[in-house]
Design a protein around this motif. Sequence first.
Motif, PDB file in Angstrom:
ATOM      1  N   GLY A   1       0.927  -1.104   0.030  1.00  0.00           N
ATOM      2  CA  GLY A   1       0.131   0.008   0.010  1.00  0.00           C
ATOM      3  C   GLY A   1       0.819   1.208   0.071  1.00  0.00           C
ATOM      4  N   ASN A   2       2.222   1.346   0.166  1.00  0.00           N
ATOM      5  CA  ASN A   2       2.955   2.284   0.270  1.00  0.00           C
ATOM      6  C   ASN A   2       3.376   2.768  -1.148  1.00  0.00           C
ATOM      7  N   GLY A   3       2.566   2.566  -2.171  1.00  0.00           N
ATOM      8  CA  GLY A   3       2.943   3.269  -3.553  1.00  0.00           C
ATOM      9  C   GLY A   3       3.526   1.998  -4.186  1.00  0.00           C
ATOM     10  N   LEU A   4       4.090   1.106  -3.599  1.00  0.00           N
ATOM     11  CA  LEU A   4       4.901   0.059  -4.534  1.00  0.00           C
ATOM     12  C   LEU A   4       3.978  -0.487  -5.522  1.00  0.00           C
ATOM     13  N   THR A   5       2.743  -0.792  -5.290  1.00  0.00           N
ATOM     14  CA  THR A   5       1.981  -1.476  -6.312  1.00  0.00           C
ATOM     15  C   THR A   5       1.808  -0.528  -7.573  1.00  0.00           C
ATOM     16  N   GLY A   6       1.636   0.730  -7.409  1.00  0.00           N
ATOM     17  CA  GLY A   6       1.561   1.692  -8.627  1.00  0.00           C
ATOM     18  C   GLY A   6       2.998   1.702  -9.122  1.00  0.00           C
ATOM     19  N   ILE A   7       4.206   1.613  -8.554  1.00  0.00           N
ATOM     20  CA  ILE A   7       5.528   1.526  -9.223  1.00  0.00           C
ATOM     21  C   ILE A   7       5.663   0.405  -9.860  1.00  0.00           C
ATOM     22  N   ARG A   8       5.179  -0.738  -9.332  1.00  0.00           N
ATOM     23  CA  ARG A   8       5.172  -2.034 -10.229  1.00  0.00           C
ATOM     24  C   ARG A   8       4.481  -2.026 -11.368  1.00  0.00           C
ATOM     25  N   GLU A   9       3.322  -1.497 -11.293  1.00  0.00           N
ATOM     26  CA  GLU A   9       2.360  -1.499 -12.573  1.00  0.00           C
ATOM     27  C   GLU A   9       2.960  -0.508 -13.422  1.00  0.00           C
ATOM     28  N   ARG A  10       3.298   0.627 -13.325  1.00  0.00           N
ATOM     29  CA  ARG A  10       3.883   1.496 -14.329  1.00  0.00           C
ATOM     30  C   ARG A  10       5.137   0.575 -14.985  1.00  0.00           C
ATOM     31  N   VAL A  11       6.179   0.047 -14.135  1.00  0.00           N
ATOM     32  CA  VAL A  11       7.345  -0.482 -14.872  1.00  0.00           C
ATOM     33  C   VAL A  11       6.784  -1.554 -15.771  1.00  0.00           C
ATOM     34  N   ASN A  12       5.886  -2.388 -15.076  1.00  0.00           N
ATOM     35  CA  ASN A  12       5.428  -3.518 -15.934  1.00  0.00           C
ATOM     36  C   ASN A  12       4.949  -3.188 -17.267  1.00  0.00           C
ATOM     37  N   ALA A  13       3.976  -2.084 -17.293  1.00  0.00           N
ATOM     38  CA  ALA A  13       3.396  -1.456 -18.519  1.00  0.00           C
ATOM     39  C   ALA A  13       4.575  -1.075 -19.684  1.00  0.00           C
ATOM     40  N   LEU A  14       5.739  -0.957 -19.178  1.00  0.00           N
ATOM     41  CA  LEU A  14       6.949  -0.546 -20.160  1.00  0.00           C
ATOM     42  C   LEU A  14       7.834  -1.914 -20.271  1.00  0.00           C
ATOM     43  N   ASP A  15       7.261  -3.075 -20.065  1.00  0.00           N
ATOM     44  CA  ASP A  15       8.021  -4.276 -20.176  1.00  0.00           C
ATOM     45  C   ASP A  15       9.461  -4.156 -19.378  1.00  0.00           C
ATOM     46  N   GLY A  16       9.326  -3.535 -18.211  1.00  0.00           N
ATOM     47  CA  GLY A  16      10.480  -3.157 -17.174  1.00  0.00           C
ATOM     48  C   GLY A  16      10.555  -4.412 -16.183  1.00  0.00           C
ATOM     49  N   GLN A  17      11.343  -4.129 -15.432  1.00  0.00           N
ATOM     50  CA  GLN A  17      11.662  -5.008 -14.182  1.00  0.00           C
ATOM     51  C   GLN A  17      11.799  -4.379 -13.020  1.00  0.00           C
TER      52      GLN A  17
ATOM     53  N   ILE B   1      14.916  -0.194 -10.885  1.00  0.00           N
ATOM     54  CA  ILE B   1      13.810  -0.035 -12.096  1.00  0.00           C
ATOM     55  C   ILE B   1      14.720  -0.252 -13.330  1.00  0.00           C
ATOM     56  N   LEU B   2      14.456  -1.451 -14.083  1.00  0.00           N
ATOM     57  CA  LEU B   2      15.175  -1.690 -15.174  1.00  0.00           C
ATOM     58  C   LEU B   2      14.033  -1.553 -16.366  1.00  0.00           C
ATOM     59  N   LEU B   3      14.509  -0.566 -17.404  1.00  0.00           N
ATOM     60  CA  LEU B   3      13.663  -0.590 -18.610  1.00  0.00           C
ATOM     61  C   LEU B   3      14.373  -0.853 -19.878  1.00  0.00           C
ATOM     62  N   PRO B   4      13.728  -1.334 -20.732  1.00  0.00           N
ATOM     63  CA  PRO B   4      14.527  -1.744 -22.125  1.00  0.00           C
ATOM     64  C   PRO B   4      14.978  -0.358 -22.790  1.00  0.00           C
ATOM     65  N   LEU B   5      16.348  -0.428 -23.179  1.00  0.00           N
ATOM     66  CA  LEU B   5      16.824   0.668 -23.867  1.00  0.00           C
ATOM     67  C   LEU B   5      16.737   0.665 -25.230  1.00  0.00           C
ATOM     68  N   VAL B   6      15.986   1.738 -25.644  1.00  0.00           N
ATOM     69  CA  VAL B   6      15.704   1.987 -27.298  1.00  0.00           C
ATOM     70  C   VAL B   6      16.853   2.323 -28.050  1.00  0.00           C
ATOM     71  N   GLU B   7      16.655   2.134 -29.141  1.00  0.00           N
ATOM     72  CA  GLU B   7      18.026   2.269 -30.066  1.00  0.00           C
ATOM     73  C   GLU B   7      18.696   3.521 -29.823  1.00  0.00           C
ATOM     74  N   GLN B   8      17.977   4.754 -29.671  1.00  0.00           N
ATOM     75  CA  GLN B   8      18.406   6.090 -29.464  1.00  0.00           C
ATOM     76  C   GLN B   8      18.912   6.332 -28.175  1.00  0.00           C
ATOM     77  N   SER B   9      18.674   5.662 -27.204  1.00  0.00           N
ATOM     78  CA  SER B   9      18.819   5.737 -25.863  1.00  0.00           C
ATOM     79  C   SER B   9      20.137   5.636 -25.569  1.00  0.00           C
ATOM     80  N   LEU B  10      21.315   6.210 -26.248  1.00  0.00           N
ATOM     81  CA  LEU B  10      22.531   5.957 -25.998  1.00  0.00           C
ATOM     82  C   LEU B  10      23.308   6.976 -24.926  1.00  0.00           C
ATOM     83  N   PRO B  11      23.939   6.546 -24.111  1.00  0.00           N
ATOM     84  CA  PRO B  11      24.725   7.547 -23.159  1.00  0.00           C
ATOM     85  C   PRO B  11      25.644   8.650 -24.278  1.00  0.00           C
ATOM     86  N   VAL B  12      25.276   9.957 -23.828  1.00  0.00           N
ATOM     87  CA  VAL B  12      26.448  10.960 -24.561  1.00  0.00           C
ATOM     88  C   VAL B  12      27.432  11.178 -24.018  1.00  0.00           C
TER      89      VAL B  12
END
Length: 358
Positions: free
Chosen positions: A304-320, A335-346
């Motif tokens: 109930g401390n907001g963790l459910t909301g965090i998990r749902e948002r991450v899962n919606a983006l195919d994250g962990q 929180i781990l999210l897929p790195l899209v092709e243009q998301s390269l460190p500058v």
Amino acid sequence: MPALFGGGESPWAEGVPYGSLGVTVLSVLVFLPLYFINFRLSGVRMVLCVLLIASLGYLLLPYNGFSNTYVIFAVAAAAFIHASLWHRLSLVCLMLATFLLEILWLGLPVFIFGITVIIALAVFFGSHYQIEHQRKSAALKLSHDEVRRLAALAERERIGRDLHDLLGHTLSLIALKSELAGKLFERDAGAARREIDDVTRVARDALSQVRHAVTGIRAAGLSTELAAARQLLESAGVSFSYALADVELTTEQETALSLVVREAVTNIQRHARATKARVELVALREQLQLRIEDDGNGGDLRAGNGLTGIRERVNALDGQFRIDSSRSTGTRLDILLPLVEQSLPVNVPRVHHLMAPR
């Protein structure tokens, strides 16, 4: 009532009136409207209502020694008067002193006054600190919202300046070279072709710069949230630092990470009792990693401390979403999210250390 004092044999009960049921019921009928009306009043009217409640206790005391209940209610209600603490304490002292004088005049046991003072002051200061806590929470929320508003305003001004400087110069150069190419087309086709090539190159450069500016706009939400997090944690005496990798985030990723930071920082401020907190965004080989950690009390965390909301948002983006919490080391969210092709460190991450005043 005699049973409360051991059938009248207790020395504490000696001289305490406890009869007159009819007068007591009548006083209750007068008290209830005053009690509920009191919370709708303000200023002088509220003070008068508090004094009327206390007066019920004074008038009933010769008939019922438990009329101190009305005095206690009056003292508790005084905590809600919109005045300084010293003014409210002065009113409380006046009511209690009047009650003491009446007890002495009637020759009643002084222990009635002692019990009344202990309970009344406990209720008064409990209500006072609750009101102060609510007031500070409301002020903090306003300050928090103001930080977000100012950060958003500053970001809009920066975007306006960047687009003006970028597009104004680039479009002027494209118009000039296009006009020159048109004049050279019949006289010198090679020179005209070179001007057209320059127009193409300038247009591509402008497109690249616009994409970079859009990346800054998308990241503004996360930057704004971190500025608000600084304000929130500083107010709680928590030192705060963060490191952000220079990566391009999709709109969905940036929005989700901003909301995750907001939820996690709110939990740190409310529940963690931490002294340090840190937010870090890094680009791994195929993933973006957002880490939020603190040195608070950790332990068992409820969904109930907001963790459910965090998990749902991450899962919606195919994250962990991973969480590690212990009472000795605090809490860490990954929180781990897929790195899209243009998301390269500058470049290397920018590290900011923001220490709250101790």
